[in-house]
Design a protein around this motif. Structure first.
Motif, PDB file in Angstrom:
ATOM      1  N   ILE A 278       0.868  -1.340   0.060  1.00  0.00           N
ATOM      2  CA  ILE A 278      -0.049   0.160  -0.158  1.00  0.00           C
ATOM      3  C   ILE A 278       0.777   1.179  -0.115  1.00  0.00           C
ATOM      4  CG2 ILE A 278      -1.638   1.327   1.399  1.00  0.00           C
ATOM      5  CD1 ILE A 278      -3.059  -1.239   2.245  1.00  0.00           C
ATOM      6  N   CYS A 279       1.851   1.146   0.881  1.00  0.00           N
ATOM      7  CA  CYS A 279       2.891   2.480   1.086  1.00  0.00           C
ATOM      8  C   CYS A 279       3.604   2.613  -0.416  1.00  0.00           C
ATOM      9  CB  CYS A 279       3.984   2.023   1.965  1.00  0.00           C
ATOM     10  SG  CYS A 279       5.270   3.229   2.011  1.00  0.00           S
ATOM     11  N   LEU A 280       4.114   1.567  -1.138  1.00  0.00           N
ATOM     12  CA  LEU A 280       4.809   1.560  -2.361  1.00  0.00           C
ATOM     13  C   LEU A 280       3.951   2.084  -3.583  1.00  0.00           C
ATOM     14  CD1 LEU A 280       6.990  -1.676  -2.636  1.00  0.00           C
ATOM     15  CD2 LEU A 280       7.674   0.755  -2.130  1.00  0.00           C
ATOM     16  N   ALA A 281       2.609   1.621  -3.533  1.00  0.00           N
ATOM     17  CA  ALA A 281       1.712   2.227  -4.392  1.00  0.00           C
ATOM     18  C   ALA A 281       1.382   3.663  -4.260  1.00  0.00           C
ATOM     19  CB  ALA A 281       0.466   1.301  -4.477  1.00  0.00           C
ATOM     20  N   MET A 282       1.167   4.147  -3.179  1.00  0.00           N
ATOM     21  CA  MET A 282       0.741   5.324  -2.821  1.00  0.00           C
ATOM     22  C   MET A 282       2.138   6.381  -3.050  1.00  0.00           C
ATOM     23  SD  MET A 282      -1.585   5.846   0.633  1.00  0.00           S
ATOM     24  CE  MET A 282      -0.337   5.073   1.814  1.00  0.00           C
ATOM     25  N   ALA A 283       3.363   5.794  -2.873  1.00  0.00           N
ATOM     26  CA  ALA A 283       4.510   6.652  -3.099  1.00  0.00           C
ATOM     27  C   ALA A 283       4.617   6.593  -4.578  1.00  0.00           C
ATOM     28  CB  ALA A 283       5.680   5.998  -2.641  1.00  0.00           C
ATOM     29  N   ALA A 284       4.210   5.514  -5.359  1.00  0.00           N
ATOM     30  CA  ALA A 284       4.548   5.713  -7.000  1.00  0.00           C
ATOM     31  C   ALA A 284       3.513   6.547  -7.545  1.00  0.00           C
ATOM     32  CB  ALA A 284       4.275   4.286  -7.428  1.00  0.00           C
ATOM     33  N   LEU A 285       2.265   6.653  -6.969  1.00  0.00           N
ATOM     34  CA  LEU A 285       1.096   7.599  -7.380  1.00  0.00           C
ATOM     35  C   LEU A 285       1.536   9.074  -7.364  1.00  0.00           C
ATOM     36  CD1 LEU A 285      -2.124   5.722  -6.479  1.00  0.00           C
ATOM     37  CD2 LEU A 285      -1.308   6.451  -8.891  1.00  0.00           C
ATOM     38  N   PHE A 286       2.172   9.231  -5.911  1.00  0.00           N
ATOM     39  CA  PHE A 286       2.330  10.589  -5.613  1.00  0.00           C
ATOM     40  C   PHE A 286       3.660  11.331  -6.485  1.00  0.00           C
ATOM     41  CE2 PHE A 286      -0.025   9.917  -1.620  1.00  0.00           C
ATOM     42  CZ  PHE A 286      -1.131  10.353  -1.903  1.00  0.00           C
ATOM     43  N   PHE A 287       4.508  10.256  -6.500  1.00  0.00           N
ATOM     44  CA  PHE A 287       5.943  11.006  -6.783  1.00  0.00           C
ATOM     45  C   PHE A 287       6.488  10.376  -7.903  1.00  0.00           C
ATOM     46  CE2 PHE A 287       5.877  10.627  -1.886  1.00  0.00           C
ATOM     47  CZ  PHE A 287       5.511  11.906  -1.876  1.00  0.00           C
ATOM     48  N   PHE A 288       6.189   9.100  -8.554  1.00  0.00           N
ATOM     49  CA  PHE A 288       7.161   8.493  -9.419  1.00  0.00           C
ATOM     50  C   PHE A 288       6.532   8.349 -10.824  1.00  0.00           C
ATOM     51  CE2 PHE A 288       8.973   7.144  -5.493  1.00  0.00           C
ATOM     52  CZ  PHE A 288       9.925   7.698  -5.434  1.00  0.00           C
ATOM     53  N   VAL A 289       5.383   8.563 -11.088  1.00  0.00           N
ATOM     54  CA  VAL A 289       4.579   8.084 -12.124  1.00  0.00           C
ATOM     55  C   VAL A 289       3.942   9.184 -12.755  1.00  0.00           C
ATOM     56  CG1 VAL A 289       4.648   5.507 -12.016  1.00  0.00           C
ATOM     57  CG2 VAL A 289       2.596   6.910 -11.399  1.00  0.00           C
ATOM     58  N   ASP A 290       4.024   9.252 -14.305  1.00  0.00           N
ATOM     59  CA  ASP A 290       3.122  10.431 -14.825  1.00  0.00           C
ATOM     60  C   ASP A 290       2.138   9.812 -16.074  1.00  0.00           C
ATOM     61  OD1 ASP A 290       4.256  12.388 -13.560  1.00  0.00           O
ATOM     62  OD2 ASP A 290       6.060  12.257 -14.449  1.00  0.00           O
ATOM     63  N   ALA A 291       2.594   8.763 -16.643  1.00  0.00           N
ATOM     64  CA  ALA A 291       1.777   8.335 -17.809  1.00  0.00           C
ATOM     65  C   ALA A 291       0.533   7.590 -17.279  1.00  0.00           C
ATOM     66  CB  ALA A 291       2.661   6.870 -18.244  1.00  0.00           C
ATOM     67  N   PRO A 292      -0.638   8.149 -18.167  1.00  0.00           N
ATOM     68  CA  PRO A 292      -1.840   7.565 -17.565  1.00  0.00           C
ATOM     69  C   PRO A 292      -2.228   6.153 -17.198  1.00  0.00           C
ATOM     70  CG  PRO A 292      -2.234   8.988 -19.479  1.00  0.00           C
ATOM     71  CD  PRO A 292      -0.599   8.699 -19.477  1.00  0.00           C
ATOM     72  N   PHE A 293      -1.591   5.265 -18.108  1.00  0.00           N
ATOM     73  CA  PHE A 293      -1.990   3.959 -17.846  1.00  0.00           C
ATOM     74  C   PHE A 293      -0.963   3.317 -16.525  1.00  0.00           C
ATOM     75  CE2 PHE A 293      -3.661   3.914 -22.107  1.00  0.00           C
ATOM     76  CZ  PHE A 293      -4.870   3.118 -21.948  1.00  0.00           C
ATOM     77  N   ASP A 294       0.192   4.022 -16.608  1.00  0.00           N
ATOM     78  CA  ASP A 294       0.748   3.869 -15.389  1.00  0.00           C
ATOM     79  C   ASP A 294       0.253   4.027 -13.881  1.00  0.00           C
ATOM     80  OD1 ASP A 294       2.632   2.797 -16.617  1.00  0.00           O
ATOM     81  OD2 ASP A 294       4.149   4.639 -16.394  1.00  0.00           O
TER      82      ASP A 294
END
Length: 391
Positions: A278-294
C-alpha cells in the motif's frame, strides 16, 4: 514440491448439494489441481507438469524479479519491480505453506461434513441458501480484484512506445537483442504472472472462505439451540438435543483450531506485505509515475491491497462475535420448562461460550478488523517516512 494424491473422503452420510458446505471449496480444489498440487490421477504426465510449473513459476518467477532489484536508473521502474517482487515472493511462500497443509484441509472438510449432518430445520436451510449467494459474491469479488490488476498491468505494456518488459527483471539472455527474444521474455512474464495471480486468489480467498463457513456453522448452532423446547418433544429428547449441541460446540472449537493451523502463517505474511505494498503504491502515485496507464495500474494496485485482507479481517471479527452470542441463543430456548439435568448442561454450554475465541496470524496479531486498521495505519507511517526522505 511433492504432488499430493487425493485422500479418501471422510465416511459421512451423503447430503443434498444445498446442505453440503464442502461444495463451496469446489473451485479451490480445481485451482489446486491446475496449480499442480492435487493430482486428479496418479500419472507421470501430471507429475512432470507439476514439477515444471513450480520450477518456472513458484520458484523462478520471484527469483528473476529479485535479481533485477534496484538495477534501473528509473525510480518508477525500481518501485514497480520492488512491489511486484515482494508480492510474488510472499505469494510463492504462502502457496507452499498451503501445499503442505492438504491433509489439514481434508480434516477441515470432515468437521464441516459432520456439522452439515446436524442441519434439519427449515430455518437452517434458508440460512444456507442465503450463504450460497454470499459465498458467490466473495469469490467474484476476489476474482475481479486479480483480473483488474492483471489487465491494467498488460495495458501498461501494450501502450508503451518503446520495447520494455511487463516488469523489470533479469533473464539469462539479452531480451533486447531481437524481437523473438523480447516476445519470449514477455510471454514468460505474462504466463507467469497469470499463474501467480491464480495462486494469490487461492491464498487470499481461502482464509476468507474458511472463516465465513465457521461463522455460518456458529450461526446454525445458535438457531438450533434457540429452538430447543418448542417442538413437540419429550423432556428426555430435549436433553439429548442439547447434548448434541454441546458436541457441535466442541466441533466448532476444533474447526477453529484447524483453520488457524492452516491460515496463521500465510495471513501473517499477507498483513506484512499488504502494509508494504500500500505504501509503495501510494508513493508511486504521488512521486514517480506520470503516464495515464501507469497511474491506472498503481491506482488499481493500491485499491486491491487492502481489499485482499478486509474480508478475512471482517469475518475474523464476525465469528468471534457469534461465539460470544451463543449464550444469548441458549437463553432464547424454552429452558424454563426443562429438567434439572438440562439446565446443568445449559450452564456448561453458556460458560464455554463466554470464553473469547479469536484467530491469530503467526501467533502474534489477531485476524480482526482492528488489525486491518492497524495495517492501513502502518502503510501511512511508511509513506510518511518516504515523503520525509523525498524532501
Amino acid at each position: 514440491m511433492s504432488v499430493h494424491s487425493p485422500l479418501p473422503s471422510p465416511l459421512v452420510l451423503p447430503l443434498p448439494a444445498a446442505l453440503d458446505t464442502r461444495s463451496f471449496f469446489k473451485l479451490h480444489w480445481t485451482c489446486f489441481k491446475v496449480l499442480g498440487i492435487i493430482a486428479p490421477t496418479s500419472n507421470a504426465y501430471y507429475f512432470g507438469y507439476s514439477v515444471l510449473l513450480h520450477l518456472l513459476v513458484t520458484f523462478c518467477y520471484p527469483l528473476h524479479l529479485a535479481m533485477a532489484l534496484f538495477s534501473n536508473t528509473n525510480a518508477s521502474a525500481n518501485i514497480q519491480n520492488l512491489a511486484v517482487c515482494v508480492t510474488c515472493v510472499a505469494c510463492s511462500m504462502k502457496f507452499i505453506i498451503y501445499a503442505t497443509k492438504m491433509e489439514r484441509l481434508r480434516e477441515l472438510e470432515a468437521i464441516m461434513a459432520a456439522l452439515d449432518e446436524r442441519v434439519n430445520s427449515s430455518r437452517e436451510r434458508r440460512y444456507l441458501a442465503q450463504l450460497r449467494k454470499e459465498i458467490r459474491h466473495i469469490i467474484v469479488g476476489f476474482l475481479s480484484i486479480y483480473t483488474l490488476v492483471g489487465v491494467t498491468a498488460e495495458l501498461r505494456f501494450i501502450f508503451r512506445n518503446e520495447h520494455n518488459l511487463l516488469y523489470p527483471a533479469w533473464f539469462p539472455f539479452d531480451w533486447r537483442a531481437s524481437d523473438l527474444k523480447f516476445y519470449a521474455a514477455h510471454l514468460y512474464q505474462i504466463v507467469g504472472i497469470s499463474f501467480q495471480l491464480l495462486q494469490n486468489f487461492v491464498n487470499d480467498c481461502f482464509p476468507t472462505m474458511t472463516l465465513v463457513l465457521l461463522s455460518a456453522h456458529i450461526k446454525l448452532l445458535g438457531i438450533r439451540v434457540s429452538q430447543i423446547g418448542y417442538a413437540n418433544r419429550s423432556l428426555d429428547e430435549n436433553e439429548e438435543e442439547l447434548f448434541r449441541c454441546i458436541k457441535d460446540q466442541e466441533q466448532l472449537y476444533n474447526m477453529l483450531n484447524v483453520i488457524q493451523n492452516i491460515i496463521s502463517l500465510p495471513m501473517f505474511l499477507q498483513f506484512t506485505v499488504t502494509a508494504f505494498n500500500i505504501c509503495l503504491a501510494m508513493a508511486a502515485l504521488f512521486f514517480f509515475v506520470d503516464a495515464p496507464f501507469d497511474r491506472l495500474y498503481y491506482f488499481t494496485y493500491f485499491l486491491s491491497m487492502p481489499l485482499q485482507i478486509f474480508p478475512t479481517c471482517y469475518y475474523g471479527t464476525d465469528f468471534q462475535l457469534l461465539f460470544e452470542k451463543l449464550h444469548i441463543e441458549m437463553y432464547s430456548s424454552n429452558w424454563v420448562e426443562q429438567t434439572q439435568k438440562f439446565r446443568k448442561h445449559m450452564i456448561l454450554f453458556c460458560e464455554r461460550s463466554l470464553k473469547q475465541h479469536t484467530a491469530m496470524a503467526g501467533g502474534i496479531v489477531r485476524i480482526h478488523l482492528d488489525t486491518f486498521v492497524s495495517t492501513c495505519k502502518g502503510a501511512y507511517s511508511l509513506l510518511a517516512v518516504i515523503m520525509k526522505m523525498n524532501e
